[in-house]
Design a protein around this motif. Structure first.
Motif, PDB file in Angstrom:
ATOM      1  N   LEU A  33       0.831  -1.208   0.000  1.00  6.96           N
ATOM      2  CA  LEU A  33       0.000   0.000   0.000  1.00  6.96           C
ATOM      3  C   LEU A  33       0.862   1.253   0.000  1.00  6.96           C
ATOM      4  N   PHE A  34       2.080   1.165   0.513  1.00  2.20           N
ATOM      5  CA  PHE A  34       2.990   2.301   0.434  1.00  2.20           C
ATOM      6  C   PHE A  34       3.833   2.229  -0.844  1.00  2.20           C
ATOM      7  N   GLY A  35       4.656   1.159  -0.978  1.00  2.00           N
ATOM      8  CA  GLY A  35       5.605   1.064  -2.094  1.00  2.00           C
ATOM      9  C   GLY A  35       4.937   1.021  -3.467  1.00  2.00           C
ATOM     10  N   PHE A  36       3.948   0.172  -3.594  1.00  2.00           N
ATOM     11  CA  PHE A  36       3.244  -0.017  -4.869  1.00  2.00           C
ATOM     12  C   PHE A  36       2.471   1.258  -5.239  1.00  2.00           C
ATOM     13  N   THR A  37       1.725   1.787  -4.265  1.00  2.00           N
ATOM     14  CA  THR A  37       0.899   2.971  -4.518  1.00  2.00           C
ATOM     15  C   THR A  37       1.766   4.176  -4.853  1.00  2.00           C
ATOM     16  N   LEU A  38       2.846   4.356  -4.077  1.00  2.00           N
ATOM     17  CA  LEU A  38       3.745   5.496  -4.315  1.00  2.00           C
ATOM     18  C   LEU A  38       4.346   5.414  -5.721  1.00  2.00           C
ATOM     19  N   THR A  39       4.734   4.186  -6.144  1.00  2.00           N
ATOM     20  CA  THR A  39       5.359   4.015  -7.461  1.00  2.00           C
ATOM     21  C   THR A  39       4.383   4.388  -8.576  1.00  2.00           C
ATOM     22  N   LEU A  40       3.154   3.851  -8.492  1.00  2.00           N
ATOM     23  CA  LEU A  40       2.174   4.153  -9.539  1.00  2.00           C
ATOM     24  C   LEU A  40       1.812   5.648  -9.515  1.00  2.00           C
ATOM     25  N   GLY A  41       1.659   6.211  -8.314  1.00  2.00           N
ATOM     26  CA  GLY A  41       1.319   7.632  -8.189  1.00  2.00           C
ATOM     27  C   GLY A  41       2.407   8.511  -8.780  1.00  2.00           C
ATOM     28  N   ALA A  42       3.670   8.169  -8.480  1.00  2.00           N
ATOM     29  CA  ALA A  42       4.787   8.968  -8.985  1.00  2.00           C
ATOM     30  C   ALA A  42       4.844   8.883 -10.508  1.00  2.00           C
ATOM     31  N   PHE A  43       4.552   7.690 -11.064  1.00  2.00           N
ATOM     32  CA  PHE A  43       4.575   7.540 -12.521  1.00  2.00           C
ATOM     33  C   PHE A  43       3.455   8.360 -13.161  1.00  2.00           C
ATOM     34  N   ALA A  44       2.264   8.307 -12.535  1.00  2.00           N
ATOM     35  CA  ALA A  44       1.128   9.086 -13.061  1.00  2.00           C
ATOM     36  C   ALA A  44       1.450  10.578 -13.017  1.00  2.00           C
ATOM     37  N   ALA A  87       7.324  -2.573  -3.110  1.00  2.00           N
ATOM     38  CA  ALA A  87       7.342  -2.348  -4.559  1.00  2.00           C
ATOM     39  C   ALA A  87       7.840  -3.569  -5.315  1.00  2.00           C
ATOM     40  N   LYS A  88       8.259  -4.636  -4.603  1.00  2.00           N
ATOM     41  CA  LYS A  88       8.913  -5.769  -5.266  1.00  2.00           C
ATOM     42  C   LYS A  88       7.983  -6.527  -6.207  1.00  2.00           C
ATOM     43  N   PHE A  89       6.669  -6.345  -6.026  1.00  2.00           N
ATOM     44  CA  PHE A  89       5.730  -7.043  -6.908  1.00  2.00           C
ATOM     45  C   PHE A  89       5.838  -6.489  -8.322  1.00  2.00           C
ATOM     46  N   LEU A  90       6.031  -5.165  -8.427  1.00  2.00           N
ATOM     47  CA  LEU A  90       6.232  -4.547  -9.742  1.00  2.00           C
ATOM     48  C   LEU A  90       7.559  -5.014 -10.326  1.00  2.00           C
ATOM     49  N   HIS A  91       8.599  -5.075  -9.471  1.00  2.00           N
ATOM     50  CA  HIS A  91       9.929  -5.489  -9.923  1.00  2.00           C
ATOM     51  C   HIS A  91       9.892  -6.926 -10.450  1.00  2.00           C
ATOM     52  N   PHE A  92       9.088  -7.775  -9.796  1.00  2.00           N
ATOM     53  CA  PHE A  92       8.998  -9.173 -10.225  1.00  2.00           C
ATOM     54  C   PHE A  92       8.494  -9.294 -11.663  1.00  2.00           C
ATOM     55  N   LEU A  93       7.507  -8.439 -12.012  1.00  2.00           N
ATOM     56  CA  LEU A  93       6.905  -8.527 -13.349  1.00  2.00           C
ATOM     57  C   LEU A  93       7.898  -8.188 -14.460  1.00  2.00           C
ATOM     58  N   LEU A  94       8.998  -7.512 -14.083  1.00  3.85           N
ATOM     59  CA  LEU A  94      10.063  -7.232 -15.043  1.00  3.85           C
ATOM     60  C   LEU A  94      10.602  -8.543 -15.627  1.00  3.85           C
ATOM     61  N   GLY A  95      10.701  -9.579 -14.775  1.00  3.16           N
ATOM     62  CA  GLY A  95      11.168 -10.888 -15.235  1.00  3.16           C
ATOM     63  C   GLY A  95      10.203 -11.488 -16.243  1.00  3.16           C
ATOM     64  N   THR A  96       8.907 -11.363 -15.960  1.00  8.06           N
ATOM     65  CA  THR A  96       7.890 -11.878 -16.881  1.00  8.06           C
ATOM     66  C   THR A  96       7.961 -11.122 -18.203  1.00  8.06           C
ATOM     67  N   ALA A  97       8.179  -9.801 -18.118  1.00  4.33           N
ATOM     68  CA  ALA A  97       8.311  -8.988 -19.333  1.00  4.33           C
ATOM     69  C   ALA A  97       9.521  -9.430 -20.142  1.00  4.33           C
ATOM     70  N   THR A  98      10.608  -9.812 -19.467  1.00  8.30           N
ATOM     71  CA  THR A  98      11.808 -10.285 -20.167  1.00  8.30           C
ATOM     72  C   THR A  98      11.484 -11.533 -20.976  1.00  8.30           C
ATOM     73  N   VAL A  99      10.760 -12.478 -20.372  1.00 11.87           N
ATOM     74  CA  VAL A  99      10.364 -13.694 -21.088  1.00 11.87           C
ATOM     75  C   VAL A  99       9.521 -13.316 -22.312  1.00 11.87           C
ATOM     76  N   ALA A 100       8.607 -12.353 -22.119  1.00  8.67           N
ATOM     77  CA  ALA A 100       7.708 -11.959 -23.210  1.00  8.67           C
ATOM     78  C   ALA A 100       8.446 -11.276 -24.354  1.00  8.67           C
ATOM     79  N   LEU A 101       9.678 -10.785 -24.122  1.00  8.88           N
ATOM     80  CA  LEU A 101      10.455 -10.152 -25.201  1.00  8.88           C
ATOM     81  C   LEU A 101      10.720 -11.136 -26.343  1.00  8.88           C
ATOM     82  N   ALA A 102      10.583 -12.445 -26.072  1.00  4.48           N
ATOM     83  CA  ALA A 102      10.761 -13.449 -27.126  1.00  4.48           C
ATOM     84  C   ALA A 102       9.741 -13.250 -28.242  1.00  4.48           C
ATOM     85  N   ILE A 103       8.581 -12.672 -27.922  1.00  7.11           N
ATOM     86  CA  ILE A 103       7.515 -12.535 -28.928  1.00  7.11           C
ATOM     87  C   ILE A 103       7.916 -11.543 -30.034  1.00  7.11           C
TER      88      ILE A 103
END
Lengths: 261, 124
Positions: A33-44, A87-103
């Motif tokens: 609720l702090f790390g994730f929210t702050l990250t999305l808010g800062a990006f917005a 915020a590590k949940f967002l960081h984790f998805l970076l790995g999934t995005a790396t796999v998807a770069l194969a497309i």
């Protein structure tokens, strides 16, 4: 009475009106609720500022958001590991995005097959020169091992560069900054440099920009024309895939070869 | 969409497992990417909405970089002392890479052009 004040009845600080707030604040810091929210808010917020600056290259939300978050963390005295916990949940998805770069990589493979030697040689020489030159220069200037490991994946697309930096023993944050500077400098100075070299072939412009400055260079190549953009995407994808395998092997081999002599 | 995300996570898991079991120096996520690349080139069956799922992830890609980028605040001293020369080295090596890639392709292209020219001349 409310539960919070009874919970603190044995605590001396309960006399202070701020104790309930402090308790809440310490609970909140490592949660998403702090790390994730702050990250999305800062990006917005970064996107709003970028729109107000009419897309000036330095008003990139990817550049602004970490500055906003850093300012909040320093002002509120929250340490980086505590923020990262949330915020590590967002960081984790970076790995999934790396796999998807194969497309996109698979999508551009037919273009590579058509002109394999020329494109392969261009990508190989480009990525070797940009990587070797930054390592040689940093070594000459007396950079330590951590700096070298953080700089090595500079021309690699960010998700792979972060994974490489972690694997090699670099500082992922320093790598992100390095990759950003690489992308920005290639996107701003690359096209004038190629014009000066009298190179107009969109295939060459694309491969050069994508190989040396990954996604940001690819975005710049797309502004030249669609063909340059497609070749830049190919250059970026191949550089990422090749360096992801070659760099760890080189850094694994180097101390073992050095020990032989 | 759920099966596409599951498929990607499964390949990520497979890549990380391989990297750990074989003690490879290559990041597990990159192995996952290479496995998926071979999978796609070999035209093996894939979830229907895989491309749409990937596009969805790519749309949010810059957000995923931010937690790592914020770590720069822990490097304040390093950046204050070494930032300027590092910045210069990074810009110079990027330009060297662009020039090297472009020169290589131009040189090989010129050789190809000469070869085809020579070919048409000898054909006469």
């Amino acid at each position: 009475m409310n539960e919070l004040s009874t919970a603190f009845s044995g605590d001396f600080s309960a006399a202070l009106p701020s104790s309930a707030w402090l308790n809440f604040w310490h609970w909140l810091q490592p949660t998403p609720l702090f790390g994730f929210t702050l990250t999305l808010g800062a990006f917005a917020l970064g996107q709003v500022v970028a729109r107000l600056c009419r897309g000036h290259p330095l008003s990139n939300p990817m550049l602004l958001a970490p500055v906003f978050i850093g300012a909040v963390l320093l002002a509120a005295d929250v340490s980086y590991p505590v923020y990262f916990e949330g915020a590590k949940f967002l960081h984790f998805l970076l790995g999934t995005a790396t796999v998807a770069l194969a497309i996109p990589l698979a999508r551009h493979t037919p273009a590579l097959r058509k002109d394999l030697v020329r494109i392969g040689a261009g990508i190989f020489v480009g990525m070797t020169v940009s990587t070797a030159s930054v390592l040689a220069l940093a070594w000459l200037f007396g950079g330590d091992a951590t700096t070298l490991h953080s700089l090595a994946p500079k021309s690699v697309t960010t998700p792979i560069a972060i994974a490489l930096s972690e694997r090699l023993g670099g500082l992922p944050s320093l790598t992100v900054a390095t990759v950003m500077v690489t992308g920005m400098s290639g996107a701003i100075l690359g096209v004038p440099l190629l014009r000066r070299m009298r190179i107009e072939d969109p295939r060459i412009v694309g491969i050069a920009l994508g190989t040396a400055s990954h996604g940001i260079g690819t975005a710049r190549a797309l502004q030249v024309n669609a063909e340059a953009g497609a070749y830049a995407a190919l250059g970026m994808a191949m550089t990422g895939a090749l360096l992801a395998v070659i760099l760890p092997i080189c850094f694994w081999l180097y101390p073992r070869l050095a020990a032989l002599f | 969409m759920v099966e596409s995300l599951f498929f990607l996570l499964l390949l990520q898991l497979l890549g990380e497992t391989l990297a750990r079991l074989l003690a490879l120096p290559v990041p597990g996520t990159v192995l996952g990417m290479l496995l998926l690349w071979f999978w796609l080139i070999a035209r093996l069956p894939r979830p229907k909405k895989l491309e749409a799922m990937a596009q969805g992830i790519f749309n949010y890609l810059p957000v995923f970089f931010i937690p790592a980028a914020v770590g720069v605040i822990e490097q304040r001293q390093r950046i204050a002392s070494d930032g300027w020369w590092l910045f210069l080295l990074i810009v110079l090596s990027t330009l060297a890479g662009i020039a090297a890639a472009a020169w290589t392709m131009k040189w090989l292209g010129r050789k190809d052009a000469r070869k085809t020219q020579a070919g048409t001349e000898s054909a006469r």
